[in-house]
Design an enzyme around this catalytic site. Structure first.
Site, PDB file in Angstrom:
ATOM      1  CG  HIS A  67      -2.111  -0.884   1.066  1.00  0.00           C
ATOM      2  ND1 HIS A  67      -3.254  -0.748   1.818  1.00  0.00           N
ATOM      3  CD2 HIS A  67      -2.350  -1.900   0.214  1.00  0.00           C
ATOM      4  CE1 HIS A  67      -4.137  -1.662   1.435  1.00  0.00           C
ATOM      5  NE2 HIS A  67      -3.610  -2.376   0.475  1.00  0.00           N
ATOM      6  CE1 TYR A  83      -5.470   3.746   8.793  1.00  0.00           C
ATOM      7  CE2 TYR A  83      -6.075   3.507  11.093  1.00  0.00           C
ATOM      8  CZ  TYR A  83      -5.279   3.162  10.030  1.00  0.00           C
ATOM      9  OH  TYR A  83      -4.279   2.224  10.199  1.00  0.00           O
ATOM     10  N   PRO A 117      -4.386   0.194  18.701  1.00  0.00           N
ATOM     11  CG  PRO A 117      -6.222  -1.128  18.117  1.00  0.00           C
ATOM     12  CD  PRO A 117      -5.593  -0.437  19.266  1.00  0.00           C
ATOM     13  CE  LYS A 164       3.924   3.174  13.334  1.00  0.00           C
ATOM     14  NZ  LYS A 164       3.849   2.430  12.085  1.00  0.00           N
ATOM     15  CE1 TYR A 184      -1.405   3.766   9.489  1.00  0.00           C
ATOM     16  CE2 TYR A 184      -0.263   2.754   7.632  1.00  0.00           C
ATOM     17  CZ  TYR A 184      -1.328   2.783   8.513  1.00  0.00           C
ATOM     18  OH  TYR A 184      -2.319   1.838   8.440  1.00  0.00           O
TER      19      TYR A 184
HETATM   20  P1  RFL Z   1       1.715 -11.835  21.659  1.00  0.00           P
HETATM   21  O1  RFL Z   1       1.256 -11.878  20.234  1.00  0.00           O
HETATM   22  O2  RFL Z   1       0.703 -11.527  22.698  1.00  0.00           O
HETATM   23  O3  RFL Z   1       2.412 -13.228  21.958  1.00  0.00           O
HETATM   24  C1  RFL Z   1       2.803 -13.598  23.273  1.00  0.00           C
HETATM   25  C2  RFL Z   1       2.819 -15.097  23.357  1.00  0.00           C
HETATM   26  O4  RFL Z   1       3.247 -15.461  24.672  1.00  0.00           O
HETATM   27  C3  RFL Z   1       2.416 -16.528  25.155  1.00  0.00           C
HETATM   28  N1  RFL Z   1       2.420 -16.499  26.614  1.00  0.00           N
HETATM   29  C4  RFL Z   1       3.123 -17.363  27.384  1.00  0.00           C
HETATM   30  N2  RFL Z   1       3.933 -18.369  27.057  1.00  0.00           N
HETATM   31  C5  RFL Z   1       4.504 -19.055  28.089  1.00  0.00           C
HETATM   32  N3  RFL Z   1       4.263 -18.787  29.409  1.00  0.00           N
HETATM   33  C6  RFL Z   1       3.463 -17.792  29.756  1.00  0.00           C
HETATM   34  N4  RFL Z   1       3.231 -17.510  31.034  1.00  0.00           N
HETATM   35  C7  RFL Z   1       2.843 -17.015  28.735  1.00  0.00           C
HETATM   36  N5  RFL Z   1       1.993 -15.956  28.716  1.00  0.00           N
HETATM   37  C8  RFL Z   1       1.746 -15.664  27.442  1.00  0.00           C
HETATM   38  C9  RFL Z   1       1.053 -16.226  24.542  1.00  0.00           C
HETATM   39  O5  RFL Z   1       0.244 -17.404  24.476  1.00  0.00           O
HETATM   40  C10 RFL Z   1       1.436 -15.708  23.159  1.00  0.00           C
HETATM   41  O6  RFL Z   1       1.505 -16.733  22.197  1.00  0.00           O
HETATM   42  O7  RFL Z   1       2.892 -10.764  21.847  1.00  0.00           O
HETATM   43  P2  RFL Z   1       4.103 -10.371  20.856  1.00  0.00           P
HETATM   44  O8  RFL Z   1       4.762 -11.596  20.293  1.00  0.00           O
HETATM   45  O9  RFL Z   1       4.884  -9.369  21.596  1.00  0.00           O
HETATM   46  O10 RFL Z   1       3.382  -9.675  19.609  1.00  0.00           O
HETATM   47  C11 RFL Z   1       2.699  -8.463  19.740  1.00  0.00           C
HETATM   48  C12 RFL Z   1       1.556  -8.368  18.728  1.00  0.00           C
HETATM   49  O11 RFL Z   1       0.776  -9.537  18.807  1.00  0.00           O
HETATM   50  C13 RFL Z   1       0.674  -7.137  18.970  1.00  0.00           C
HETATM   51  O12 RFL Z   1       1.475  -6.012  19.279  1.00  0.00           O
HETATM   52  C14 RFL Z   1      -0.193  -6.781  17.749  1.00  0.00           C
HETATM   53  O13 RFL Z   1      -1.131  -7.787  17.493  1.00  0.00           O
HETATM   54  C15 RFL Z   1      -0.904  -5.446  17.955  1.00  0.00           C
HETATM   55  N6  RFL Z   1      -1.807  -5.091  16.842  1.00  0.00           N
HETATM   56  C16 RFL Z   1      -1.319  -4.541  15.679  1.00  0.00           C
HETATM   57  N7  RFL Z   1      -0.003  -4.387  15.491  1.00  0.00           N
HETATM   58  C17 RFL Z   1       0.487  -3.895  14.309  1.00  0.00           C
HETATM   59  O14 RFL Z   1       1.700  -3.752  14.174  1.00  0.00           O
HETATM   60  N8  RFL Z   1      -0.330  -3.576  13.245  1.00  0.00           N
HETATM   61  C18 RFL Z   1      -1.667  -3.715  13.349  1.00  0.00           C
HETATM   62  O15 RFL Z   1      -2.354  -3.467  12.353  1.00  0.00           O
HETATM   63  C19 RFL Z   1      -2.213  -4.174  14.595  1.00  0.00           C
HETATM   64  N9  RFL Z   1      -3.535  -4.347  14.754  1.00  0.00           N
HETATM   65  C20 RFL Z   1      -3.177  -5.279  16.984  1.00  0.00           C
HETATM   66  C21 RFL Z   1      -4.035  -4.880  15.908  1.00  0.00           C
HETATM   67  C22 RFL Z   1      -3.727  -5.860  18.133  1.00  0.00           C
HETATM   68  C23 RFL Z   1      -5.091  -6.016  18.232  1.00  0.00           C
HETATM   69  N10 RFL Z   1      -5.576  -6.626  19.420  1.00  0.00           N
HETATM   70  C24 RFL Z   1      -6.497  -7.674  19.421  1.00  0.00           C
HETATM   71  C25 RFL Z   1      -4.881  -6.392  20.671  1.00  0.00           C
HETATM   72  C26 RFL Z   1      -5.394  -5.031  15.995  1.00  0.00           C
HETATM   73  C27 RFL Z   1      -5.938  -5.563  17.177  1.00  0.00           C
HETATM   74  C28 RFL Z   1      -7.440  -5.627  17.230  1.00  0.00           C
HETATM   75  C1  PHB Z   2      -5.982  -4.534  10.755  1.00  0.00           C
HETATM   76  O1  PHB Z   2      -6.062  -4.777   9.536  1.00  0.00           O
HETATM   77  O2  PHB Z   2      -6.292  -5.377  11.610  1.00  0.00           O
HETATM   78  C2  PHB Z   2      -5.547  -3.187  11.188  1.00  0.00           C
HETATM   79  C3  PHB Z   2      -5.082  -2.279  10.248  1.00  0.00           C
HETATM   80  C4  PHB Z   2      -4.686  -1.021  10.661  1.00  0.00           C
HETATM   81  C5  PHB Z   2      -4.766  -0.680  11.990  1.00  0.00           C
HETATM   82  C6  PHB Z   2      -5.196  -1.596  12.931  1.00  0.00           C
HETATM   83  C7  PHB Z   2      -5.605  -2.862  12.523  1.00  0.00           C
HETATM   84  O3  PHB Z   2      -4.395   0.571  12.373  1.00  0.00           O
END
Ligand code: RFL
Ligand code: PHB
Length: 389
Positions: free
Chosen positions: A72, A200, A292, A296, A384
């Protein structure tokens, strides 16, 4: 068991760190509380910075990403019923890639398996010991037996609710937090995206985001209240509300369909300082959370493990502790800039309950300034697409 680096958590941070360390010849084992399918069932991030893609290239797990990912060049901001495009590629020379976190995770898991690296799934009651000494260890339970693993370093990549940060003495840690008075209700559907780029939307009924996973799969979000429940949102109601918030052209062309997944996430900013405690390092969501809105979270997890892997390579290859001594400072410098950007995007795009008329006018002025000013558009764009490492 013995390993050089014990990695707690097999999400994107743990898996990418494991792969980077493997490339540098550093032995590592991942200990994950859940199983593979549970992790792959979580629908999360969708936007990868160029730096994140570069790291996946470096570890040789980007073939599918380059084949299926959508590059994109811009995003759209909608308010007052009209859409305004921000050409990020023109402003910065960089792009982002839309490729789901689920797919990144799957690719990293497959590469780890192919390389014969050990991941212990369903590791219960993981505990961290002696990380203030030169020989830390971790213990965990599996199938009713307790195991001990001695290592040189522990990487806490176990997310916001993990055990690693909680293992640090409270007085060694300072935390900073902002909890926002709303959440995001997300819906995934097997429908073509309403527009080729992300939209957005700031609307008086609340924020909305049109995103995607592919040309056939869409991801939409609606700002909702913190006490809301997905059961209050049958598909029809979700689509009706989304149409009310979108600009007329997007509302008229939106293709709806049955949801594949629906979930609510609260929005929070959080930073724990420092990110190193003796021979324990925190990385990714274990150390910080962003709302989110700026996309980031996953990208910060990637930059953390980049800094950490380079520091550990320096430790083993050059017998220098300079990198590990500087890890926390380097990582936090980038983390705080992403925290600022995510907070700013969140503040600009959402409806804050109980907000006064002055704040609403300021928000409108901020958006109007943004679309009128090349300097402001460049500032948004460079954040971004991702600040340099
Ligand atoms: P995770 O993905 O939470 O993984 C951590 C892992 O550790 C395990 N764990 C354990 N294992 C052993 N012993 C324990 N006691 C443990 N406790 C936990 C868990 O089971 C899990 O498998 O963290 P990590 O690896 O630091 O990754 C971070 C990302 O997952 C997170 O920052 C992103 O998903 C955030 N996020 C977004 N980030 C972006 O860069 N771009 C996006 O577009 C974006 N959109 C989002 C998002 C997060 C969202 N939610 C649901 C919070 C959109 C949403 C809706
Ligand atoms: C997503 O596709 O899940 C998404 C994209 C952009 C954002 C957050 C989530 O800022």
């Amino acid at each position: 068991m013995r390993t050089q680096v014990a990695i707690i958590g097999g999400g994107p941070a743990g898996l990418l760190l494991g792969q980077l360390l493997h490339c540098y010849g550093i032995d590592n084992v991942i200990f994950e509380r859940k199983d593979r399918d549970y992790i792959l069932g979580r629908i999360r991030a969708g936007v990868l910075e160029q730096g994140t893609v570069g790291l996946l290239d470096e570890v040789g797990v980007s073939a599918r990403l380059h084949h299926d990912g959508l590059v994109h060049h811009g995003i759209e901001l909608a308010f007052g019923g009209a859409r305004h495009r921000i050409d990020m590629a023109r402003a910065t020379g960089k792009t982002v890639t839309v490729y789901g976190q689920t797919e990144v995770t799957r690719d990293l898991m497959d590469a780890r398996l192919a390389a014969g690296l050990t991941t212990v799934y369903n590791a219960d009651n993981v505990s961290l010991h002696d990380f203030d000494s030169e020989q830390p260890c971790i213990r965990y339970e599996k199938d009713g037996t307790t195991h001990e693993v001695v290592c040189d370093f522990i990487a806490g990549c176990d997310g916001f609710h993990g055990v690693s940060r909680q293992s640090v003495k409270p007085d060694a840690l300072t935390t900073f937090e902002r909890v926002y008075p709303f959440g995001w209700l997300g819906l995934l559907s097997e429908t073509p995206p309403v527009s080729p780029e992300l939209i957005y939307t700031n609307h008086e009924r609340g924020f909305a985001l049109c995103s995607m996973r592919s040309l056939h799969r869409s991801r939409y979000y609606l700002q909702c209240t913190l006490d809301d429940d997905v059961n209050n949102w049958p598909d029809e109601k979700f689509w009706d509300e989304l149409k009310r918030r979108l600009d007329p052209q997007a509302a008229a062309t939106l293709i709806t369909g049955p949801s594949i997944e629906k979930s609510i996430a609260p929005l929070r900013s959080f930073v724990a300082e420092p990110m190193r405690f003796g021979r324990l390092f925190l990385a990714g969501d274990a150390a910080h959370i962003v709302p989110p809105t700026g996309a980031k979270g996953l990208n910060l997890a990637a930059s953390d493990v980049h800094y950490l892997s380079v520091a550990l390579r320096e430790f083993y290859a050059e017998k220098s502790a300079a990198g590990i001594d500087d890890y926390s400072r380097r990582a936090l410098a980038r983390v705080w800039k992403a925290e600022r950007f995510s907070w700013w995007m969140t503040s600009m795009m959402h409806r804050f309950p109980g907000t006064d008329e002055f704040s609403s006018r300021i928000q409108r002025a901020e958006l109007a300034y943004l679309i009128d000013s090349d300097a402001a558009k460049t500032s948004l764009s460079e954040n971004y697409v991702g600040l340099p490492y």
